[in-house]
Scaffold this motif. Structure first.
Motif, PDB file in Angstrom:
ATOM      1  N   GLY A 113      36.739  85.679 103.239  1.00  0.00           N
ATOM      2  CA  GLY A 113      37.073  85.835 104.647  1.00  0.00           C
ATOM      3  C   GLY A 113      35.983  85.263 105.535  1.00  0.00           C
ATOM      4  O   GLY A 113      34.824  85.139 105.141  1.00  0.00           O
ATOM      5  N   PHE A 114      36.369  84.924 106.757  1.00  0.00           N
ATOM      6  CA  PHE A 114      35.445  84.272 107.685  1.00  0.00           C
ATOM      7  C   PHE A 114      34.308  85.192 108.095  1.00  0.00           C
ATOM      8  O   PHE A 114      33.143  84.787 108.117  1.00  0.00           O
ATOM      9  N   LEU A 115      34.635  86.431 108.438  1.00  0.00           N
ATOM     10  CA  LEU A 115      33.604  87.319 108.968  1.00  0.00           C
ATOM     11  C   LEU A 115      32.521  87.628 107.941  1.00  0.00           C
ATOM     12  O   LEU A 115      31.325  87.488 108.219  1.00  0.00           O
ATOM     13  N   LEU A 116      32.916  88.030 106.744  1.00  0.00           N
ATOM     14  CA  LEU A 116      31.949  88.392 105.716  1.00  0.00           C
ATOM     15  C   LEU A 116      31.133  87.177 105.257  1.00  0.00           C
ATOM     16  O   LEU A 116      29.901  87.249 105.146  1.00  0.00           O
ATOM     17  N   SER A 117      31.797  86.061 105.020  1.00  0.00           N
ATOM     18  CA  SER A 117      31.066  84.890 104.523  1.00  0.00           C
ATOM     19  C   SER A 117      30.143  84.308 105.589  1.00  0.00           C
ATOM     20  O   SER A 117      29.035  83.873 105.280  1.00  0.00           O
ATOM     21  N   THR A 118      30.550  84.314 106.855  1.00  0.00           N
ATOM     22  CA  THR A 118      29.706  83.746 107.900  1.00  0.00           C
ATOM     23  C   THR A 118      28.506  84.628 108.205  1.00  0.00           C
ATOM     24  O   THR A 118      27.391  84.132 108.379  1.00  0.00           O
ATOM     25  N   VAL A 119      28.712  85.933 108.269  1.00  0.00           N
ATOM     26  CA  VAL A 119      27.577  86.841 108.478  1.00  0.00           C
ATOM     27  C   VAL A 119      26.599  86.726 107.314  1.00  0.00           C
ATOM     28  O   VAL A 119      25.381  86.671 107.510  1.00  0.00           O
ATOM     29  N   SER A 120      27.112  86.656 106.106  1.00  0.00           N
ATOM     30  CA  SER A 120      26.240  86.508 104.933  1.00  0.00           C
ATOM     31  C   SER A 120      25.491  85.184 104.977  1.00  0.00           C
ATOM     32  O   SER A 120      24.292  85.130 104.680  1.00  0.00           O
ATOM     33  N   PHE A 121      26.183  84.106 105.334  1.00  0.00           N
ATOM     34  CA  PHE A 121      25.543  82.789 105.404  1.00  0.00           C
ATOM     35  C   PHE A 121      24.432  82.772 106.447  1.00  0.00           C
ATOM     36  O   PHE A 121      23.327  82.294 106.183  1.00  0.00           O
ATOM     37  N   LEU A 122      24.705  83.288 107.633  1.00  0.00           N
ATOM     38  CA  LEU A 122      23.690  83.283 108.680  1.00  0.00           C
ATOM     39  C   LEU A 122      22.495  84.159 108.309  1.00  0.00           C
ATOM     40  O   LEU A 122      21.340  83.789 108.537  1.00  0.00           O
ATOM     41  N   THR A 123      22.778  85.317 107.724  1.00  0.00           N
ATOM     42  CA  THR A 123      21.700  86.229 107.359  1.00  0.00           C
ATOM     43  C   THR A 123      20.847  85.659 106.227  1.00  0.00           C
ATOM     44  O   THR A 123      19.613  85.629 106.325  1.00  0.00           O
ATOM     45  N   LEU A 124      21.489  85.214 105.157  1.00  0.00           N
ATOM     46  CA  LEU A 124      20.726  84.668 104.027  1.00  0.00           C
ATOM     47  C   LEU A 124      19.997  83.378 104.409  1.00  0.00           C
ATOM     48  O   LEU A 124      18.881  83.137 103.945  1.00  0.00           O
ATOM     49  N   GLY A 125      20.623  82.550 105.240  1.00  0.00           N
ATOM     50  CA  GLY A 125      19.957  81.331 105.695  1.00  0.00           C
ATOM     51  C   GLY A 125      18.712  81.629 106.505  1.00  0.00           C
ATOM     52  O   GLY A 125      17.675  80.979 106.342  1.00  0.00           O
ATOM     53  N   ALA A 126      18.782  82.633 107.368  1.00  0.00           N
ATOM     54  CA  ALA A 126      17.599  83.009 108.145  1.00  0.00           C
ATOM     55  C   ALA A 126      16.521  83.616 107.264  1.00  0.00           C
ATOM     56  O   ALA A 126      15.330  83.377 107.468  1.00  0.00           O
ATOM     57  N   VAL A 127      16.922  84.383 106.250  1.00  0.00           N
ATOM     58  CA  VAL A 127      15.941  84.959 105.321  1.00  0.00           C
ATOM     59  C   VAL A 127      15.256  83.854 104.520  1.00  0.00           C
ATOM     60  O   VAL A 127      14.042  83.889 104.307  1.00  0.00           O
ATOM     61  N   ILE A 128      16.016  82.859 104.079  1.00  0.00           N
ATOM     62  CA  ILE A 128      15.421  81.733 103.347  1.00  0.00           C
ATOM     63  C   ILE A 128      14.405  80.998 104.221  1.00  0.00           C
ATOM     64  O   ILE A 128      13.354  80.578 103.753  1.00  0.00           O
ATOM     65  N   TYR A 164      36.637  85.083 117.385  1.00  0.00           N
ATOM     66  CA  TYR A 164      37.534  85.373 118.504  1.00  0.00           C
ATOM     67  C   TYR A 164      37.971  84.088 119.201  1.00  0.00           C
ATOM     68  O   TYR A 164      39.151  83.919 119.516  1.00  0.00           O
ATOM     69  N   LEU A 165      37.034  83.197 119.456  1.00  0.00           N
ATOM     70  CA  LEU A 165      37.382  81.948 120.148  1.00  0.00           C
ATOM     71  C   LEU A 165      38.337  81.089 119.323  1.00  0.00           C
ATOM     72  O   LEU A 165      39.301  80.530 119.857  1.00  0.00           O
ATOM     73  N   VAL A 166      38.089  80.993 118.029  1.00  0.00           N
ATOM     74  CA  VAL A 166      38.944  80.156 117.192  1.00  0.00           C
ATOM     75  C   VAL A 166      40.303  80.807 116.989  1.00  0.00           C
ATOM     76  O   VAL A 166      41.346  80.157 117.090  1.00  0.00           O
ATOM     77  N   GLU A 167      40.301  82.103 116.724  1.00  0.00           N
ATOM     78  CA  GLU A 167      41.551  82.802 116.403  1.00  0.00           C
ATOM     79  C   GLU A 167      42.408  83.050 117.642  1.00  0.00           C
ATOM     80  O   GLU A 167      43.591  82.723 117.672  1.00  0.00           O
ATOM     81  N   ARG A 168      41.825  83.628 118.635  1.00  0.00           N
ATOM     82  CA  ARG A 168      42.606  84.059 119.804  1.00  0.00           C
ATOM     83  C   ARG A 168      42.751  82.978 120.870  1.00  0.00           C
ATOM     84  O   ARG A 168      43.819  82.801 121.427  1.00  0.00           O
ATOM     85  N   VAL A 169      41.682  82.285 121.171  1.00  0.00           N
ATOM     86  CA  VAL A 169      41.733  81.306 122.259  1.00  0.00           C
ATOM     87  C   VAL A 169      42.386  80.006 121.794  1.00  0.00           C
ATOM     88  O   VAL A 169      43.298  79.488 122.441  1.00  0.00           O
ATOM     89  N   LEU A 170      41.930  79.477 120.649  1.00  0.00           N
ATOM     90  CA  LEU A 170      42.490  78.220 120.163  1.00  0.00           C
ATOM     91  C   LEU A 170      43.768  78.413 119.362  1.00  0.00           C
ATOM     92  O   LEU A 170      44.533  77.481 119.172  1.00  0.00           O
ATOM     93  N   GLY A 171      43.994  79.610 118.851  1.00  0.00           N
ATOM     94  CA  GLY A 171      45.207  79.884 118.095  1.00  0.00           C
ATOM     95  C   GLY A 171      45.190  79.358 116.675  1.00  0.00           C
ATOM     96  O   GLY A 171      46.234  79.152 116.077  1.00  0.00           O
ATOM     97  N   ILE A 172      44.018  79.136 116.111  1.00  0.00           N
ATOM     98  CA  ILE A 172      43.885  78.662 114.734  1.00  0.00           C
ATOM     99  C   ILE A 172      43.614  79.872 113.859  1.00  0.00           C
ATOM    100  O   ILE A 172      42.673  80.621 114.094  1.00  0.00           O
ATOM    101  N   PHE A 173      44.428  80.056 112.818  1.00  0.00           N
ATOM    102  CA  PHE A 173      44.281  81.228 111.974  1.00  0.00           C
ATOM    103  C   PHE A 173      43.077  81.100 111.060  1.00  0.00           C
ATOM    104  O   PHE A 173      42.926  80.125 110.339  1.00  0.00           O
ATOM    105  N   LEU A 174      42.194  82.078 111.128  1.00  0.00           N
ATOM    106  CA  LEU A 174      41.082  82.217 110.200  1.00  0.00           C
ATOM    107  C   LEU A 174      41.196  83.585 109.557  1.00  0.00           C
ATOM    108  O   LEU A 174      41.253  84.591 110.258  1.00  0.00           O
ATOM    109  N   ARG A 175      41.256  83.631 108.253  1.00  0.00           N
ATOM    110  CA  ARG A 175      41.341  84.911 107.568  1.00  0.00           C
ATOM    111  C   ARG A 175      40.049  85.671 107.809  1.00  0.00           C
ATOM    112  O   ARG A 175      38.987  85.290 107.320  1.00  0.00           O
ATOM    113  N   PRO A 176      40.096  86.765 108.556  1.00  0.00           N
ATOM    114  CA  PRO A 176      38.839  87.451 108.910  1.00  0.00           C
ATOM    115  C   PRO A 176      38.237  88.245 107.772  1.00  0.00           C
ATOM    116  O   PRO A 176      37.020  88.377 107.678  1.00  0.00           O
TER     117      PRO A 176
END
Length: 160
Positions: free
Chosen positions: A106-121, A143-155
């Motif tokens: 999912g987008f939320l879990l993978s992106t939060v993990s990517f940003l967090t681990l990248g900053a730790v590295i 929110y911007l991609v899903e709701r505003v642009l209307g592109i489905f991202l599995r959260p």
């Protein structure tokens, strides 16, 4: 020729091919009602290709920096171990893992993990700042991609 100029030359070659496609091949199949529009689907690629060509020419011709007399070489290839090479390799591996886990996790879990681990590295250790910023940035982008642009991202992950 320095490494930055070789990279600029490669980018220039790619930008020239991209600009040929943007200027000469993209607009031929437009329907007649779109040919009268002031902005076509190829407008952004045209602007992007011109900017890429100009930027790579500036780097290739050496306009962006004045020659310094006592400057050491930019990268010493005999001392690659002195650079933070493991951080670069770890970030590349993290990018590949992010791309592979984006759908199943999912987008939320993978992106939060990517940003967090990248900053730790890269050396960030203030988790009380890092986690809220990563969660907030991920939520705003989702929110911007899903709701505003209307592109489905599995959260969430696929099993929820």
């Amino acid at each position: 020729m320095a490494l930055d100029r070789w990279i600029a030359f490669v980018i220039l070659c790619v930008a020239l091919i991209y600009s040929y496609a943007a200027f000469f091949t993209m607009d031929q199949l437009l329907p007649p009602f779109m040919q009268r529009n002031p902005i076509w689907p190829s407008t952004f690629p045209k602007v992007l290709s011109v900017l890429a060509i100009l930027t790579s020419l500036v780097i290739l011709l050496g306009v962006e920096k004045a020659p310094e007399k006592d400057s050491p070489p930019e990268i010493d290839y005999r001392r690659l171990g002195d650079y933070h090479l493991w951080q670069a390799i770890a970030l590349l591996a993290l990018m590949v893992a992010y791309a592979l886990l984006l759908r199943p996790a999912g987008f939320l879990l993978s992106t939060v993990s990517f940003l967090t681990l990248g900053a730790v590295i890269l050396g960030e250790r203030k988790f009380y700042i890092l986690l809220p910023v990563a969660i907030l940035a991920t939520g705003v982008v989702w929110y911007l991609v899903e709701r505003v642009l209307g592109i489905f991202l599995r959260p969430l992950p696929f099993f929820f």
